[in-house]
Write a protein that holds these residues in place. Structure first.
Motif, mmCIF file in Angstrom:
data_model
loop_
_atom_site.group_PDB
_atom_site.id
_atom_site.type_symbol
_atom_site.label_atom_id
_atom_site.label_comp_id
_atom_site.label_asym_id
_atom_site.label_seq_id
_atom_site.Cartn_x
_atom_site.Cartn_y
_atom_site.Cartn_z
ATOM 1 N N THR B 8 0.640 -1.318 -0.221
ATOM 2 C CA THR B 8 -0.002 -0.190 -0.039
ATOM 3 C C THR B 8 0.805 1.553 -0.035
ATOM 4 O OG1 THR B 8 -1.241 -1.241 1.216
ATOM 5 C CG2 THR B 8 -2.038 0.929 0.883
ATOM 6 N N TRP B 9 1.476 0.875 0.478
ATOM 7 C CA TRP B 9 2.830 2.693 0.554
ATOM 8 C C TRP B 9 3.830 2.479 -0.546
ATOM 9 C CZ3 TRP B 9 5.867 5.823 4.631
ATOM 10 C CH2 TRP B 9 6.945 5.730 3.911
ATOM 11 N N ARG B 10 3.533 2.198 -1.159
ATOM 12 C CA ARG B 10 4.595 2.261 -2.796
ATOM 13 C C ARG B 10 3.324 1.924 -3.728
ATOM 14 N NH1 ARG B 10 7.342 -3.742 -3.208
ATOM 15 N NH2 ARG B 10 9.748 -2.963 -1.956
ATOM 16 N N ARG B 11 1.805 1.930 -3.986
ATOM 17 C CA ARG B 11 0.813 1.935 -4.240
ATOM 18 C C ARG B 11 0.264 3.596 -4.060
ATOM 19 N NH1 ARG B 11 -4.237 2.976 -3.081
ATOM 20 N NH2 ARG B 11 -5.933 2.562 -4.749
ATOM 21 N N TYR B 15 0.674 7.177 -6.565
ATOM 22 C CA TYR B 15 -0.192 7.695 -6.951
ATOM 23 C C TYR B 15 0.397 9.138 -6.914
ATOM 24 C CZ TYR B 15 -4.120 10.569 -5.923
ATOM 25 O OH TYR B 15 -5.117 11.066 -5.824
ATOM 26 N N LEU B 16 1.036 9.537 -5.232
ATOM 27 C CA LEU B 16 2.025 10.802 -5.472
ATOM 28 C C LEU B 16 2.606 11.571 -6.980
ATOM 29 C CD1 LEU B 16 2.552 12.880 -3.387
ATOM 30 C CD2 LEU B 16 3.928 11.495 -2.606
ATOM 31 N N ALA B 17 3.512 10.223 -7.393
ATOM 32 C CA ALA B 17 4.039 10.353 -8.506
ATOM 33 C C ALA B 17 3.598 10.942 -9.677
ATOM 34 C CB ALA B 17 5.330 9.578 -8.583
ATOM 35 N N ARG B 18 2.482 10.126 -9.755
ATOM 36 C CA ARG B 18 1.344 10.689 -10.448
ATOM 37 C C ARG B 18 0.989 12.397 -10.698
ATOM 38 N NH1 ARG B 18 -0.445 5.905 -10.863
ATOM 39 N NH2 ARG B 18 -2.379 6.465 -9.998
ATOM 40 N N ARG B 19 0.756 11.787 -9.491
ATOM 41 C CA ARG B 19 -0.078 13.242 -8.629
ATOM 42 C C ARG B 19 0.499 14.343 -7.866
ATOM 43 N NH1 ARG B 19 -5.898 13.501 -10.351
ATOM 44 N NH2 ARG B 19 -6.291 14.272 -8.167
ATOM 45 N N PRO B 20 1.466 14.507 -7.615
ATOM 46 C CA PRO B 20 2.252 15.688 -6.772
ATOM 47 C C PRO B 20 1.185 16.955 -6.756
ATOM 48 C CG PRO B 20 3.123 15.650 -8.846
ATOM 49 C CD PRO B 20 1.998 14.700 -9.141
ATOM 50 N N ARG B 21 0.390 17.238 -7.353
ATOM 51 C CA ARG B 21 -0.100 18.164 -7.434
ATOM 52 C C ARG B 21 -0.386 18.983 -5.732
ATOM 53 N NH1 ARG B 21 -5.177 19.346 -11.682
ATOM 54 N NH2 ARG B 21 -5.792 17.864 -9.708
ATOM 55 N N ARG B 216 -13.914 5.425 -7.736
ATOM 56 C CA ARG B 216 -14.275 3.667 -7.979
ATOM 57 C C ARG B 216 -12.825 3.055 -7.767
ATOM 58 N NH1 ARG B 216 -19.480 3.326 -10.434
ATOM 59 N NH2 ARG B 216 -20.191 4.797 -9.168
ATOM 60 N N THR B 217 -11.587 3.122 -6.516
ATOM 61 C CA THR B 217 -10.116 2.537 -6.786
ATOM 62 C C THR B 217 -10.355 1.507 -4.980
ATOM 63 O OG1 THR B 217 -9.665 4.466 -6.337
ATOM 64 C CG2 THR B 217 -9.495 3.010 -8.182
ATOM 65 N N MET B 218 -11.439 1.348 -4.659
ATOM 66 C CA MET B 218 -11.289 1.349 -3.238
ATOM 67 C C MET B 218 -10.798 -0.345 -3.230
ATOM 68 S SD MET B 218 -12.433 2.762 -0.308
ATOM 69 C CE MET B 218 -13.880 3.350 0.885
ATOM 70 N N ALA B 219 -11.672 -1.034 -4.339
ATOM 71 C CA ALA B 219 -11.564 -2.758 -4.118
ATOM 72 C C ALA B 219 -9.936 -2.765 -4.652
ATOM 73 C CB ALA B 219 -12.265 -2.686 -5.764
ATOM 74 N N ASP B 220 -9.487 -1.695 -5.531
ATOM 75 C CA ASP B 220 -8.033 -1.343 -5.713
ATOM 76 C C ASP B 220 -6.787 -1.268 -4.079
ATOM 77 O OD1 ASP B 220 -5.252 -2.266 -7.405
ATOM 78 O OD2 ASP B 220 -5.732 0.206 -6.852
ATOM 79 N N THR B 224 -4.916 -4.226 -2.939
ATOM 80 C CA THR B 224 -2.759 -4.106 -2.295
ATOM 81 C C THR B 224 -2.692 -4.898 -1.126
ATOM 82 O OG1 THR B 224 -3.541 -2.646 -3.833
ATOM 83 C CG2 THR B 224 -1.433 -2.686 -2.740
ATOM 84 N N ALA B 225 -3.989 -4.047 -0.170
ATOM 85 C CA ALA B 225 -3.908 -4.310 1.535
ATOM 86 C C ALA B 225 -3.650 -5.115 2.311
ATOM 87 C CB ALA B 225 -4.016 -3.168 2.024
#
Lengths: 396, 399
Positions: B8-11, B15-21, B216-220, B224-225
């Motif tokens: 989850t940490w990696r995920r 996400y942070l790297a993709r959207r650091p805004r 809708r990424t709750m499942a993902d 992951t966790a």
């Protein structure tokens, strides 16, 4: 004639659409109608007493003289202070201060009484809790009042011992009398000072955030009624008219309650003429609306504006010059503050409402607001045109 | 447990790297706030407030009073008016904060022992400038009287030594604890800036958690966790805990090291308080996001609650002065606990025995965060069941 009617219908449609959006959006409704009405009541409840009174004080009386006893007695008699602890040593008093049982310590040194008897200046020490400005302010007020009174008492006593009549003594002790008059806010307290500017800011910020959320939603959900693909000539202006009219209409009751009714209900200063206030608040509302529409253009998602901009409310409060006077701000920040309608809005509102100013005395703020209205109207139109262009190019 | 956490940490980092805004915007906003507040009130106390004099006498004495006012620190005479109305209008234009009115025939009246009155009109519509200029002008009022008095006593033949003792029999030596210059800056900055950080963290946390639902990424997330909700939440928020705690501690280093605000106690403990406040805001964020399913509603509620924390922390208006009910409500804001522990640590150098209640308060918020996690796990029960049974990992949705 027919054309004019068409234009009016256009404006009406934009207006109706905008109102519909607002009433279908719980988040915006919460900002527009709940926050604006909830905050004033919370503020009024929190800041319910104008002054901080009955602050617990500890005294350490090492001199144990008549003079020190009288001083302590007078301290206790002020509305600001209450002598709750009489300590034998300074250590004991400090312990009380550390555990916040008292917020000030008054120490009378061993020679306090003898110095007065010897006609030398006697010295008492005041230790003041600085954890909030209001403790300091009240403690200083109370202690200074006692000091002035006690000085006069001792001088009068000495004069009388010299055999002067009371009138002569009075003339010697106070050759020039001194009178202070507090203008514009009788209680002179925190509530009537802080809450009115906060109310103006609440209106400014809820509009700003609300409009930002509406536009963000439109873009996020690709609800493109807000950004037409093609703009006919003059359509931009008509859209702006319709939108601003919608927000203005929705905010009339809010402004009426927050800035007219509540100051009267809560007893904040309200000596402003209604006509002047209405005349002043109109450009304030318009400037705020166009400013918000302009800024809203920068946000692509609905919640970005709240998450990233809410902290700015605090900065706007300080920029408005109520907490820290405008005359003492660095020039850069003063010019920066003129970018936001809240600055002239707060300044003008206080001066009209609390100090009874007319439009001529707030001429600078009034003109600034109209200038902002003009500039932000233009930028809002430009941003709409730009979006429409970007949409045609399929960029957004 | 371990794998679920690390994944989850990696995920989240991806996400942070993709959207650091957001993180970039918030960091810039915080930096701007520090810059703003550190440069706004450089004077500490508003020095040189504009005041005016209404001199109706125009005599030797009145002019001497004018000079004394001009020479006083803290005020700046911008105009001398002929009458009261002019001065009042200038006040409404906010050209001046106060004015001093010297009545007609003051000199003659002093000589005749009539004790004429000099009046000070101070604007109360502005608290800070009002009270600061008021203090300066009131001092002048006393000084002016003392100057006349001194001359009278001398002419009566008192020895110079005694004159001071007669004019000023008592003196009050004021010691302002841990703020020797009575500067306004430490009052405001030490709580407002961590407060701004707190609101940012709160709203951002609500956004992060409810965004999983919205996208809708709750499942993902749960997959992951490996269905471990606690690991999912903690690992997701930990990067931000670290980042924002770091910013808060850096901010305090600026305030206490470079701006030289008083810090009597342990800087380690104060930093711990910053971390605890960040954690508490995150916990509150998780709680609100799991309680209110709709993202924008949750964020609006969070915004209203978050902005109240400045009022309720009691740094500007003492909580002891609020109605009893609101006094207890004030403990529902992490900033209140931070402020209380700051006062103990920085201003008094107190040990933990004095502020353990603040620690307790922070713990309550962490418990609230756990309630949030429980709510989240109830919400995702179906999801996680399907995850653990490895039935159909795809196509499972919250809604």
């Amino acid at each position: 004639m027919n054309k004019l009617l068409h234009h009016l219908i256009d404006i009406w449609e934009v207006f109706a659409n905008e109102v519909r959006y607002v009433f279908h959006d719980a988040g915006v409704l919460l900002l527009f109608f709940v926050a604006t009405l909830l905050y004033p009541f919370i503020f009024a409840a929190v800041y319910h007493s104008e002054m901080v009174l009955n602050i617990p004080v500890a005294v350490v009386d090492e001199s144990n003289s008549e003079a020190s006893h009288r001083f302590i007695h007078k301290l206790d008699a002020t509305p600001e202070l209450e002598v709750e602890y009489r300590c034998c040593t300074m250590e004991e008093a400090k312990r009380l201060m550390r555990s916040h049982k008292v917020h000030a310590i008054v120490l009378f040194p061993r020679d306090y009484g003898t110095r007065i008897a010897r006609i030398e200046t006697a010295r008492a020490c005041l230790f003041c809790d600085m954890s909030t400005f209001l403790y300091y302010r009240s403690v200083m007020t109370g202690a200074s009042n006692v000091l002035v009174d006690e000085m006069k008492f001792i001088e009068m006593q000495r004069c009388e011992m010299q055999g002067l009549t009371e009138a002569d003594a009075e003339g010697q002790v106070t050759p020039i009398g001194y009178e202070d008059v507090k203008l514009f806010s009788a209680p002179g307290g925190f509530t009537s000072f802080l809450v009115p500017p906060l109310l103006v800011l609440v209106i400014h910020q809820t509009l700003f955030l609300g409009i930002g959320v509406l536009f963000g939603t439109a873009r996020e959900k690709r609800h493109f009624a807000a950004i037409p693909l093609r703009l006919r000539r003059g359509a931009t202006v008509r859209i702006m008219f319709g939108r601003s009219l919608a927000y203005l209409m929705m905010y009339i009751p809010v402004v009426f309650i927050d800035l007219f009714v509540l100051p009267r209900v809560f007893g904040f200063p309200h000596i402003g003429a209604i006509g002047t206030l209405v005349g002043f608040l109109l450009p304030f509302m318009l400037a705020t609306i166009f400013f918000s529409i302009t800024m809203a253009g920068f946000f692509r998602e609905r919640d970005t504006i709240i998450v990233t901009c809410i902290f700015f409310s605090i900065i706007l409060l300080f920029l408005s010059g109520t907490v820290w006077p405008q005359s003492n701000m660095p020039t850069v920040w003063r010019w920066f503050s003129y970018l936001f309608p809240s600055t002239p809005g707060v300044q003008g509102f206080i001066r009209i409402n609390a100090m009874g100013a007319h439009l001529s005395e707030v001429a600078f703020e009034y003109r600034l607001l109209w200038a902002q209205t003009g500039v932000y109207f233009f930028t809002a139109c430009t941003s709409l045109r730009l979006m429409s262009y970007l949409r045609r190019k399929n960029i957004i | 447990m371990n794998a679920s956490f690390v994944n989850t940490w990696r995920r989240e980092l991806r996400y942070l790297a993709r959207r650091p805004r957001y993180v970039v915007l918030l960091t810039l906003g915080l930096a701007f706030s520090y810059l703003f507040f550190l440069t706004l009130m450089t004077e500490g106390q508003p020095a040189k407030l504009p005041v005016a004099i209404v001199d109706q006498d125009g005599s030797y004495l009145s002019r001497r009073l004018c000079h004394e006012i001009e020479a006083t620190q803290g005020v700046h005479v911008v105009a001398v008016y002929q009458n009261h109305a002019q001065a009042r209008a200038a006040m409404q234009r906010q050209e001046i904060f106060a004015f001093y009115e010297i009545p007609k025939d003051i000199y003659a009246d002093v000589l005749a022992f009539k004790a004429p009155k000099v009046s000070l009109y101070a604007s109360n519509a502005y608290l800070m400038p009002g009270s600061f200029s008021y203090k300066s002008l009131a001092t002048i009022g006393k000084l002016a009287a003392a100057a006349v008095q001194r001359e009278v006593l001398r002419k009566k033949g008192y020895p110079e030594k005694q004159v001071m003792g007669i004019i000023q029999p008592v003196e009050l030596d004021t010691h302002t604890i841990s703020n020797a210059e009575t500067s306004y800056m430490p009052y405001v900055l030490t709580t407002v800036l961590p407060g701004i950080l707190g609101v940012m963290v709160l709203l951002f946390t609500i956004y992060l958690v409810s965004d999983e639902r919205k996208r809708r990424t709750m499942a993902d997330w749960m997959r992951t966790a490996q269905g471990n909700v606690t690991a999912a939440v903690v690992a997701k928020l930990l990067p931000y805990t670290l980042w924002f705690s770091l910013l808060g501690i850096l901010g305090n280093i600026i305030l206490f090291r470079y701006a030289h605000f008083t810090l009597l106690g342990s800087s380690v403990m104060l930093s711990l308080m910053v971390v605890l406040m960040v954690l508490s805001q995150q916990a509150m964020g998780v709680f609100l996001a799991s309680l209110i399913p709709e993202q924008h509603l949750a964020i609006s509620v969070g915004a209203i609650y978050g902005m109240l924390s400045f009022t309720m922390s009691g740094f500007s208006y003492p909580a002891t002065n609020m109605p009893p009910f609101l006094q207890s409500v004030s403990y529902l804001f992490p900033l209140r606990h931070y402020y209380l522990s700051y006062v103990d640590i920085a201003l008094y150098g107190n040990g933990i025995a004095y502020y353990w209640t603040s620690l307790l308060g922070f713990m309550v918020f962490l418990l609230l965060g756990m309630v949030g996690i429980v709510l989240l796990s109830r919400e995702t029960r179906r999801l996680r069941v399907s995850v653990s049974q490895e039935v159909s990992p795809v196509n499972v949705d919250v809604q």
